[in-house]
Design a protein around this motif. Structure first.
Motif, PDB file in Angstrom:
ATOM      1  N   UNK A 132       0.791  -1.045  -0.028  1.00  0.00           N
ATOM      2  CA  UNK A 132      -0.176   0.071  -0.236  1.00  0.00           C
ATOM      3  C   UNK A 132       0.707   1.201  -0.070  1.00  0.00           C
TER       4      UNK A 132
ATOM      5  N   UNK B 134       2.182   1.845  -3.521  1.00  0.00           N
ATOM      6  CA  UNK B 134       1.170   2.218  -4.265  1.00  0.00           C
ATOM      7  C   UNK B 134       0.825   3.696  -4.326  1.00  0.00           C
ATOM      8  N   UNK B 135       0.752   4.057  -2.825  1.00  0.00           N
ATOM      9  CA  UNK B 135       0.314   5.528  -2.689  1.00  0.00           C
ATOM     10  C   UNK B 135       1.189   6.602  -2.955  1.00  0.00           C
TER      11      UNK B 135
ATOM     12  N   UNK C 146       1.440   6.922  -6.718  1.00  0.00           N
ATOM     13  CA  UNK C 146       0.576   7.982  -6.983  1.00  0.00           C
ATOM     14  C   UNK C 146       1.129   9.389  -6.777  1.00  0.00           C
TER      15      UNK C 146
ATOM     16  N   UNK D  70       1.630  -0.584 -10.095  1.00  0.00           N
ATOM     17  CA  UNK D  70       0.347  -0.334  -9.352  1.00  0.00           C
ATOM     18  C   UNK D  70      -0.859  -1.632  -9.613  1.00  0.00           C
ATOM     19  N   UNK D  71      -0.653  -2.239 -10.718  1.00  0.00           N
ATOM     20  CA  UNK D  71      -1.414  -3.314 -10.789  1.00  0.00           C
ATOM     21  C   UNK D  71      -1.067  -4.410  -9.760  1.00  0.00           C
TER      22      UNK D  71
ATOM     23  N   UNK E 293      -2.064  -3.463  -6.393  1.00  0.00           N
ATOM     24  CA  UNK E 293      -3.384  -3.520  -6.102  1.00  0.00           C
ATOM     25  C   UNK E 293      -3.841  -4.813  -5.797  1.00  0.00           C
ATOM     26  N   UNK E 294      -3.382  -6.005  -6.824  1.00  0.00           N
ATOM     27  CA  UNK E 294      -3.785  -7.261  -6.716  1.00  0.00           C
ATOM     28  C   UNK E 294      -3.244  -7.971  -5.365  1.00  0.00           C
TER      29      UNK E 294
ATOM     30  N   UNK F  42      -2.641  -6.406  -2.611  1.00  0.00           N
ATOM     31  CA  UNK F  42      -3.927  -5.732  -1.534  1.00  0.00           C
ATOM     32  C   UNK F  42      -4.999  -6.514  -1.523  1.00  0.00           C
ATOM     33  N   UNK F  43      -5.569  -6.673  -2.737  1.00  0.00           N
ATOM     34  CA  UNK F  43      -6.990  -7.193  -2.768  1.00  0.00           C
ATOM     35  C   UNK F  43      -6.855  -8.777  -2.399  1.00  0.00           C
TER      36      UNK F  43
END
Lengths: 324, 384
Positions: A258, A261-262, A265, A306-307, A310-311, A313-314
């Motif tokens: 996370x 990712x942040x 961004x 990013x992909x 996010x995966x 984290x999901x």
């Protein structure tokens, strides 16, 4: 609980900021860009600067004191790399910090080590002509390679200060004994720290320009449309900072994902907004904004896209491996 | 950077958990959203339980009747009560988070003794009379006027967005006492009894279908001069002293709750097959990063408040900007998981999706918050 920086941590961050402001000011950054263009793919690292950084303890941060290091932890390494990102300092810094204990001469700045993520496609290697040794990290194992032992194809890098080469073969070389998941996690985190620093720099540059550039008889920073761009830049910085600092303390895999990712961004979006605030100037080679954006793009693809973040984290969400 | 809690803090948490385990099963059922007297009774009874157990006014200073707890203890309290499913602050909100702290900071000894204990004991409910039909984001444009007549002010005008007005005993009221002065220098802060003659409360139905707010019309309402907090015409400053409380820790429990909803969303998506859609998975993964980071940002802000002696900093504006947006994203993602099922107004997430729309508006719109952040934190020049 006290999430704030200790006095020592504050002093460390301020010290690194001061060191880099003195040794790698804007003139030196621009000179490095010019030198890279002239070198046309050759080595770009300033070895004297590299040794100065080593002398200041840059690469021996995480080494135990018994091995001549500072015996510090990831929170401190994050603060140092945040400042490096803020100064747009080029070079395989993450590799330097993480490999100082494993590759001879790295801690002292006499030799330069590289880290290459062979699990990404294409597998890109930063600073190929500058590295004296490279650790190639596959999904579950790592290998120690001599630079001339790797078959590569040239890649013209988006970032004028980060030359790249593409690995043509799968990982090979002598096995490098390491806790690979941990090595990957730490590389993700320290890359995120650099992105955080880049996001801070973009915010600072945008605010400075908005306060000084006048149109319609007023500083453009007095217009709400510009103010709101800048405010959102700060929001991204503060959110990314909380995430990166916390991840450096917990080392929790989902939290590290996370944070990257942040921070990615924040770095990319802030550089974009900084460019927008600069108007036409932002589109020039002369302004530094494009250097921030290009570095942010490069780091965003490094170690965790990013992909992938996010995966991850999901998956953590579905498995109950992430908590608030 | 220390994210571990001290033995003292963990002890506080353990005692709180034990107490919650004991009292929560004995609570009556929650009243319906439209049952205002029932809600008042429920919320004040909970406040009384907190008071008797020593948890009322945890973050208030000890000399105001509070417990003088550290910001970290307050954080633990908000976190644990949410995790345990305890009642929300509800009708006690304005008293505990606005009016009370204002009176504690700016009131005389007599005023503090009159108004603070009943708030802490859950005996008196406050509402807020700040916004007006023509004074929203531009609060200093307020026109409700108060004219001195002997030992009272005669107040006329109208207020809006007043939560709990139907059941409140008191209203923290901003009035214009000097129409000639520059806008911010002619305002006073009054404690208005809601049973005074001349007050008309009209429920304001929102897009959720229920009346969470009211309009309050004031027709020559007499408010004793002794009910003024702070000096005459100094009400703007008096108000600003505590306004930041709302953005400090008001959303701590909600961040915990949002994460829980996100986990439930992931479970629902796996059950109904939508989890196979990588776009949706990535969207939920991103939200997981957002709420985890918002929780850390909360801890960051609380640590900052701790260093500043309990006073919340400007970090609250940064938090609110991102959180209000993330909450809306969360319920939009919920709608995507539910598909056409999101059109069922009886679904548990439906009301939250609607109420989330108010988050980027209430307590300072996102646009106003961005101005505050740009001017106060980044130092950009004032202007249009």
């Amino acid at each position: 609980m006290d999430f704030h920086l200790t006095d020592d941590q504050r002093a460390l961050r301020a010290g690194v900021h001061e060191l880099l402001a003195g040794r790698f000011p804007r003139e030196r950054l621009r000179a490095a860009v010019d030198a890279y263009e002239a070198a046309d793919g050759g080595p770009v690292l300033d070895r004297a600067l590299w040794r100065e950084l080593a002398d200041a303890g840059f690469f021996s941060l995480l080494l135990p004191e018994a091995e001549g290091g500072a015996g510090l932890g990831l929170p401190e390494a994050v603060l140092v790399l945040e400042e490096a990102g803020r100064a747009l300092l080029p070079g395989p810094l993450v590799a330097g910090v993480l490999l100082a204990g494993a590759v001879d001469g790295v801690a002292a700045g006499e030799r330069v080590a590289g880290l290459c993520d062979a699990a990404s496609a294409p597998a890109l290697w930063e600073h190929p002509s500058d590295c004296d040794e490279v650790i190639v990290v596959a999904e579950h194992a790592a290998y120690r390679c001599a630079p001339d032992g790797l078959r590569t194809a040239p890649v013209r890098s988006v970032d004028p200060l980060t030359p790249l080469a593409r690995l043509l073969d799968g990982p090979s070389g002598a096995p490098y004994a390491a806790d690979v998941p941990r090595l990957r996690r730490e590389a993700v985190l320290l890359t995120a720290a650099q992105q955080l620093g880049g996001a801070v720099k973009a915010l600072e540059a945008a605010v400075a320009y908005a306060g000084q550039r006048e149109q319609f008889g007023a500083p453009i920073g007095s217009f709400q449309a510009v103010k709101h761009l800048c405010a959102q830049m700060l929001v991204r910085v503060e959110l990314a900072r909380s995430a990166v600092y916390a991840a450096s303390v917990t080392e929790d895999p989902a939290e590290v994902s996370g944070a990257k990712l942040l921070a990615d961004e924040a770095a990319v979006r802030n550089a974009r907004d900084c460019l927008q605030v600069h108007g036409g100037m932002g589109f020039t080679w002369e302004a530094d904004v494009h250097l921030l954006l290009k570095r942010a793009w490069l780091r965003a693809e490094s170690w965790q896209s990013a992909a992938a973040g996010e995966e991850a984290l999901a998956a953590a969400l579905a498995d109950g491996h992430i908590a608030v | 950077m220390d994210l571990t809690y001290t033995d003292e803090e963990e002890d506080f948490r353990a005692r709180l958990r034990a107490w919650l385990r004991e009292v929560l099963p004995k609570l009556p059922d929650r009243p319906a959203a439209t049952d205002w007297p029932g809600r008042r009774a429920y919320d004040t009874a909970w406040q009384r339980l907190l008071y008797d157990a020593g948890y009322a006014g945890l973050h208030w200073p000890a000399d105001a009747g509070g417990r003088g707890a550290t910001p970290t203890q307050h954080l633990i309290f908000l976190e644990e009560t949410e995790r345990a499913g305890a009642p929300y602050v509800g009708a006690n909100f304005v008293g505990l988070l606005h009016a009370g702290p204002t009176i504690a900071a700016e009131g005389t000894a007599g005023q503090r003794a009159r108004w603070l204990p009943p708030i802490l004991r859950g005996e008196e409910i406050w509402c807020q009379g700040f916004s007006e039909p023509d004074a929203g984001s531009d609060l200093a444009a307020l026109r409700t006027k108060a004219v001195r007549d002997g030992d009272a002010y005669v107040v006329s005008g109208s207020k809006t967005w007043t939560s709990h007005a139907e059941v409140a005993d008191w209203c923290e009221l901003l009035v214009r006492t000097d129409p000639e002065a520059p806008r911010r220098r002619g305002i006073s802060w009054l404690a208005m009894p809601m049973d005074a003659p001349g007050i008309t409360v009209r429920p304001l139905r929102t897009l959720t279908g229920t009346a969470e707010f009211a309009e309050v019309f004031l027709d020559e309402v007499r408010v004793p001069v002794a009910n003024r907090i702070g000096a005459e015409h100094d009400g703007w400053r008096v108000t600003m002293v505590t306004l930041s409380f709302e953005r400090g820790t008001a959303f701590v429990g909600e961040v915990v709750a949002c994460h829980r909803v996100l986990v439930a969303l992931a479970r629902k998506a796996r059950d109904n097959g939508r989890w196979d859609d990588p776009v949706l998975r990535r969207r939920l993964g991103h939200l997981a990063a957002e709420f985890a980071a918002l929780w850390r940002l909360t801890q960051w802000n609380v640590s900052e408040a701790q260093h500043r002696g309990g006073v919340p900093g400007a970090g609250g504006s940064v938090f609110k900007l991102r959180y209000s947006h993330a909450r809306q994203e969360l319920y939009d993602a919920a709608a995507e998981v539910l598909g056409a099922g999101s059109l069922d107004a009886d679904h548990e997430w439906f009301a939250d999706r609607l109420s989330a729309l108010s988050y980027t508006i209430a307590a300072g719109t996102s646009q106003i918050q961005q101005n505050i952040v740009a001017e106060r934190l980044l130092g950009l020049p004032k202007g249009r």
